[in-house]
Design a protein around this motif. Structure first.
Motif, PDB file in Angstrom:
ATOM      1  N   ALA A 267      18.695 -60.713  55.545  1.00 39.44           N
ATOM      2  CA  ALA A 267      17.985 -61.577  56.473  1.00 39.44           C
ATOM      3  C   ALA A 267      17.723 -62.929  55.846  1.00 39.44           C
ATOM      4  O   ALA A 267      17.559 -63.081  54.646  1.00 39.44           O
ATOM      5  CB  ALA A 267      16.651 -60.932  56.858  1.00 39.44           C
ATOM      6  N   GLU A 268      17.707 -63.972  56.688  1.00 38.57           N
ATOM      7  CA  GLU A 268      17.416 -65.308  56.203  1.00 38.57           C
ATOM      8  C   GLU A 268      16.045 -65.320  55.552  1.00 38.57           C
ATOM      9  O   GLU A 268      15.085 -64.720  56.042  1.00 38.57           O
ATOM     10  CB  GLU A 268      17.454 -66.302  57.375  1.00 38.57           C
ATOM     11  N   GLY A 269      15.961 -66.030  54.474  1.00 37.16           N
ATOM     12  CA  GLY A 269      14.688 -66.115  53.789  1.00 37.16           C
ATOM     13  C   GLY A 269      14.416 -64.943  52.889  1.00 37.16           C
ATOM     14  O   GLY A 269      13.328 -64.811  52.352  1.00 37.16           O
ATOM     15  N   GLY A 270      15.411 -64.028  52.693  1.00 35.92           N
ATOM     16  CA  GLY A 270      15.205 -62.892  51.816  1.00 35.92           C
ATOM     17  C   GLY A 270      14.941 -63.356  50.395  1.00 35.92           C
ATOM     18  O   GLY A 270      15.574 -64.289  49.900  1.00 35.92           O
ATOM     19  N   THR A 271      14.011 -62.729  49.732  1.00 34.92           N
ATOM     20  CA  THR A 271      13.638 -63.118  48.384  1.00 34.92           C
ATOM     21  C   THR A 271      14.123 -62.072  47.393  1.00 34.92           C
ATOM     22  O   THR A 271      14.376 -60.921  47.744  1.00 34.92           O
ATOM     23  CB  THR A 271      12.112 -63.267  48.271  1.00 34.92           C
ATOM     24  N   THR A 272      14.236 -62.488  46.139  1.00 34.19           N
ATOM     25  CA  THR A 272      14.627 -61.575  45.078  1.00 34.19           C
ATOM     26  C   THR A 272      13.385 -60.954  44.466  1.00 34.19           C
ATOM     27  O   THR A 272      12.437 -61.676  44.105  1.00 34.19           O
ATOM     28  CB  THR A 272      15.427 -62.322  44.007  1.00 34.19           C
ATOM     29  N   MET A 273      13.404 -59.631  44.345  1.00 40.70           N
ATOM     30  CA  MET A 273      12.249 -58.950  43.767  1.00 40.70           C
ATOM     31  C   MET A 273      12.715 -57.690  43.056  1.00 40.70           C
ATOM     32  O   MET A 273      13.857 -57.242  43.242  1.00 40.70           O
ATOM     33  CB  MET A 273      11.216 -58.599  44.836  1.00 40.70           C
ATOM     34  N   ALA A 274      11.834 -57.138  42.238  1.00 38.44           N
ATOM     35  CA  ALA A 274      12.153 -55.904  41.529  1.00 38.44           C
ATOM     36  C   ALA A 274      12.294 -54.751  42.516  1.00 38.44           C
ATOM     37  O   ALA A 274      11.635 -54.714  43.563  1.00 38.44           O
ATOM     38  CB  ALA A 274      11.068 -55.600  40.504  1.00 38.44           C
ATOM     39  N   ALA A 275      13.168 -53.796  42.165  1.00 47.07           N
ATOM     40  CA  ALA A 275      13.453 -52.687  43.074  1.00 47.07           C
ATOM     41  C   ALA A 275      12.199 -51.880  43.372  1.00 47.07           C
ATOM     42  O   ALA A 275      11.967 -51.488  44.530  1.00 47.07           O
ATOM     43  CB  ALA A 275      14.536 -51.789  42.475  1.00 47.07           C
ATOM     44  N   ASP A 276      11.369 -51.613  42.346  1.00 49.28           N
ATOM     45  CA  ASP A 276      10.176 -50.798  42.594  1.00 49.28           C
ATOM     46  C   ASP A 276       9.178 -51.533  43.490  1.00 49.28           C
ATOM     47  O   ASP A 276       8.534 -50.919  44.355  1.00 49.28           O
ATOM     48  CB  ASP A 276       9.535 -50.379  41.283  1.00 49.28           C
ATOM     49  N   ALA A 277       9.062 -52.855  43.315  1.00 50.19           N
ATOM     50  CA  ALA A 277       8.154 -53.621  44.174  1.00 50.19           C
ATOM     51  C   ALA A 277       8.660 -53.659  45.611  1.00 50.19           C
ATOM     52  O   ALA A 277       7.865 -53.582  46.569  1.00 50.19           O
ATOM     53  CB  ALA A 277       7.994 -55.038  43.628  1.00 50.19           C
ATOM     54  N   TRP A 278       9.967 -53.765  45.770  1.00 52.51           N
ATOM     55  CA  TRP A 278      10.551 -53.780  47.120  1.00 52.51           C
ATOM     56  C   TRP A 278      10.280 -52.463  47.835  1.00 52.51           C
ATOM     57  O   TRP A 278       9.835 -52.447  48.986  1.00 52.51           O
ATOM     58  CB  TRP A 278      12.052 -54.035  46.997  1.00 52.51           C
ATOM     59  N   LEU A 279      10.512 -51.355  47.141  1.00 50.83           N
ATOM     60  CA  LEU A 279      10.287 -50.050  47.755  1.00 50.83           C
ATOM     61  C   LEU A 279       8.797 -49.798  47.997  1.00 50.83           C
ATOM     62  O   LEU A 279       8.424 -49.223  49.030  1.00 50.83           O
ATOM     63  CB  LEU A 279      10.869 -48.954  46.861  1.00 50.83           C
ATOM     64  N   ALA A 280       7.954 -50.225  47.059  1.00 48.75           N
ATOM     65  CA  ALA A 280       6.515 -50.050  47.257  1.00 48.75           C
ATOM     66  C   ALA A 280       6.029 -50.836  48.468  1.00 48.75           C
ATOM     67  O   ALA A 280       5.171 -50.365  49.236  1.00 48.75           O
ATOM     68  CB  ALA A 280       5.756 -50.482  45.995  1.00 48.75           C
ATOM     69  N   GLY A 281       6.586 -52.032  48.674  1.00 48.52           N
ATOM     70  CA  GLY A 281       6.208 -52.812  49.848  1.00 48.52           C
ATOM     71  C   GLY A 281       6.609 -52.135  51.146  1.00 48.52           C
ATOM     72  O   GLY A 281       5.866 -52.154  52.136  1.00 48.52           O
ATOM     73  N   ILE A 282       7.800 -51.502  51.143  1.00 51.06           N
ATOM     74  CA  ILE A 282       8.254 -50.800  52.355  1.00 51.06           C
ATOM     75  C   ILE A 282       7.314 -49.649  52.684  1.00 51.06           C
ATOM     76  O   ILE A 282       6.884 -49.474  53.842  1.00 51.06           O
ATOM     77  CB  ILE A 282       9.698 -50.298  52.166  1.00 51.06           C
ATOM     78  N   THR A 283       6.989 -48.837  51.684  1.00 50.97           N
ATOM     79  CA  THR A 283       6.110 -47.693  51.943  1.00 50.97           C
ATOM     80  C   THR A 283       4.701 -48.136  52.319  1.00 50.97           C
ATOM     81  O   THR A 283       4.058 -47.505  53.166  1.00 50.97           O
ATOM     82  CB  THR A 283       6.062 -46.783  50.702  1.00 50.97           C
TER      83      THR A 283
END
Length: 414
Positions: A267-283
């Motif tokens: 998606a436009e505006g997607g940012t780079t982040m650590a995998a664990d932070a990305w998954l934690a944000g989803i949950t």
């Protein structure tokens, strides 16, 4: 998915058959004078085999360095080289009287299975012309015992027939397997295209729904805010009103992001982040939408965790898998994530009734509320497959289902 056959595969098969031809020529040169006491003109025949060896080596280098652009004219030229080599070999070994002349027929059969019709017919005409010329133009061998010559000629005819039959069957079987592989690849591509058409249609419906739902959600947000500020309400009702307002705000945020998310792998505006932070944000976002369903998480992406691009479509896919598990078992679900080699593996576990019998996950959508499988699962499969990943469902020991989502890190990393 099986790789469909190509002209490069056909050229590789022709190179392999040419090595067989070279082996037969050298075998004749070595064995016939020794076993049958028939002298052969080695000075004339060895250059034919040596030329084929040089051409085969050049063809292998061509495949290694020039890629997959092999045209039918090149395949026809390769077959003509074999036809010319065998014609020269037969010219010095008796011409049409040599039982090995039947080996011209497998070349024609292989050409018919390899090159387009006009080229195949041209090869057949050349083979018939070569046979006709060898009838009158050849170098006869010196065979002193005519009776023995007839016996060995018949034996040579049998051997040539057996060799020709073996070559034709081997090549046709390989070609048939290649055609089956191509048909399977085409069927899978057609199925993927149909599934993508369904996803596009759902995307259009989602865009229309986002437009239509904006106004009623705004009205609901205003009413929920006024209700939460009503001093006459008791604390429990006011807390429910605040929760309602929060959920409406989440809905407005989701609808507002549809334009950025629709049809985009990242998606436009997607940012780079650590995998664990990305998954934690989803949950965490899922918990905010369904706070009454317990969600236990185990996220272990290593130290340091790999950096990923926040992919909105994959976020929605993971969200849908957790949502389906919660629908199947509202008492609580689990989500575990880990790095397995070059893949990010996310597992969603529930204690529900399991997958419905006969359901093809990712192809079927269940219209009824049922066991927590529906359009969301179809969309999840579409998003994951676009990244080269997979989703698999397996029974959970003790009851329930394990949904395993595997994603290649190469498709997620910046």
């Amino acid at each position: 998915m099986p790789r469909p056959p190509s002209s490069t595969d056909a050229l590789r098969r022709l190179i392999g058959l040419r090595w067989l031809s070279i082996g037969v020529m050298l075998g004749v040169l070595l064995c016939v004078p020794w076993l049958l006491d028939i002298p052969l003109p080695g000075a004339a025949l060895l250059p034919v085999a040596a030329t084929l060896i040089a051409i085969n080596a050049a063809s292998m280098l061509r495949l290694a360095h020039l890629g997959d652009d092999v045209r039918p004219a090149e395949l026809f030229a390769q077959l003509c080289i074999d036809l010319a080599a065998w014609s020269a070999f037969l010219y010095f070994t008796g011409g049409a009287t040599n039982p090995l002349i039947s080996l011209l027929l497998p070349l024609v059969a292989i050409g018919a299975a390899t090159v387009p019709g006009p080229w195949a017919w041209s090869l057949a005409v050349l083979a018939v012309a070569a046979y006709s010329l060898l009838w009158d133009f050849n170098e006869q061998l010196d065979i002193y015992d005519s009776g023995l010559a007839v016996h060995w000629h018949l034996a040579g005819m049998w051997l040539t027939f057996a060799l020709s039959a073996g070559v034709i069957v081997w090549y046709v079987v390989r070609m048939t397997a290649a055609i089956r592989s191509r048909d399977q690849a085409l069927a899978e591509a057609r199925e993927a295209s149909l599934r993508n058409e369904r996803i596009v249609a759902l995307g259009n419906l989602a865009a229309g729904a986002a437009h239509e739902l904006g106004t009623p959600l705004g009205t609901m947000a205003i009413l929920a805010g006024e209700l939460a500020r009503n001093p006459a309400l008791d604390d429990d009702t006011r807390a429910d009103a605040e929760l309602l307002r929060t959920q409406i705000a989440h809905c407005k945020t989701i609808l507002g992001g549809l334009t950025l998310r629709a049809g985009s792998l990242r998606a436009e505006g997607g940012t780079t982040m650590a995998a664990d932070a990305w998954l934690a944000g989803i949950t965490q976002r899922w918990r905010s939408l369904r706070p009454h369903v317990p969600l236990a998480t185990r996220i272990d992406c290593g130290t340091p965790p790999p950096l990923l691009v926040a992919d909105a479509t994959l976020e929605q896919a993971i969200h849908n898998l957790i949502n389906n598990a919660a629908d199947a078992e509202p008492q609580g679900v689990e989500c575990a994530a880990r790095i397995d080699g070059a893949q990010l593996v996310v597992e969603v576990l529930d204690r529900g009734p399991g997958m419905p019998a006969g359901l093809q996950a990712g192809r079927d959508a269940v219209a009824s509320p049922g066991p927590g499988l529906g359009i969301g699962l179809l969309l999840a499969f579409g998003a994951v497959e676009r990244c080269g990943g997979t989703i698999a469902f397996t029974p959970r020991p003790g009851g329930g289902t394990i949904a395993t989502l595997s994603l290649p890190l190469s498709a997620l990393q910046p």
